[in-house]
Design an enzyme around this catalytic site. Structure first.
Site, short mmCIF file in Angstrom:
data_model
loop_
_atom_site.label_atom_id
_atom_site.label_comp_id
_atom_site.label_asym_id
_atom_site.label_seq_id
_atom_site.Cartn_x
_atom_site.Cartn_y
_atom_site.Cartn_z
N ARG A 151 -17.96 1.37 -12.26
CA ARG A 151 -18.91 1.90 -11.71
C ARG A 151 -19.48 3.23 -12.25
NH1 ARG A 151 -16.38 0.01 -6.12
NH2 ARG A 151 -14.72 0.90 -6.89
N GLU A 159 -1.01 3.42 -8.05
CA GLU A 159 -0.10 3.22 -7.05
C GLU A 159 0.97 2.17 -7.09
OE1 GLU A 159 -0.32 2.87 -1.85
OE2 GLU A 159 -2.18 2.71 -3.24
#
Length: 199
Positions: free
Chosen positions: A86, A123
């Site tokens: 993005r 994560e």
């Protein structure tokens, strides 16, 4: 990105004395970011910029605010480097406005030719960013851009990548910063500018 309550949104540092036009642009951008609780997983509050992208006036306002910051703080910038994916939405337009080049920082395996890479921890595992080896010359002044800063891992990896090429990093710029995740701390000593901040 677990959040029990909807965090309070505030403007970026230094916007207390915004001009009337800048304040209106900021309001327009803020109003085109919508929240999706429990996406993509329970407990996560997703900040969705698709309404901003659909609205030409709001998208222009976002680019205007980014451009104003860069022109005011970093007139010596030579390249804008956008993070996959993005950062590619905002970076090329900002670079065009400023009259400078745009560099792609991509996920592993997406760029041809010789590349430099940096791996970083997510994560649930690891990821890797790459840039073409000749994308930046030593000493060139670069600003990194992405849509959102959360924990800061991806942006930190991009900073390390630019440092490998001996670029001078002027700033890390994002549209949205999730302050409660303290990603800016991970970027130090590199500075961070965000248009919108959520506590």
């Amino acid at each position: 990105m677990v959040c029990a309550v909807l965090p309070r949104m505030r403007a970026a540092p230094g916007t207390r004395f915004l001009s009337k036009m800048s304040a209106e642009r900021l309001r327009l951008v803020r109003d085109r970011v919508r929240d999706f609780p429990d996406f993509p997983a329970p407990g996560v509050l997703f900040r969705d910029i698709t309404p901003l992208l659909k609205d030409p006036e709001a998208f222009r306002a976002a680019i205007d605010l980014l451009e104003t910051h860069v022109r005011d703080q970093h007139p010596q910038v030579e390249l804008i480097a956008g993070l996959d994916s993005r950062g590619f939405l905002f970076g090329p337009i900002l670079a065009q406005r400023l009259g400078v080049g745009f560099v792609l920082i991509r996920k592993k395996g997406k760029l041809p030719g010789r590349t430099e890479s940096v791996s970083y921890t997510l994560e649930y595992g690891k990821a890797e960013l790459e840039v073409q080896s000749d994308a930046v010359q030593p000493g060139q002044k670069v600003i990194l851009i992405d849509d959102l800063l959360a924990t800061g891992g991806t942006m930190r990896a991009a900073c390390e990548l630019m440092s490998k090429l001996k670029a001078e990093i002027l700033d890390c710029v994002v549209l949205i910063e999730l302050k409660f995740l303290q990603g800016a701390d991970l970027l130090k000593p590199f500075p961070l500018y965000s248009v919108l901040q959520y506590d």
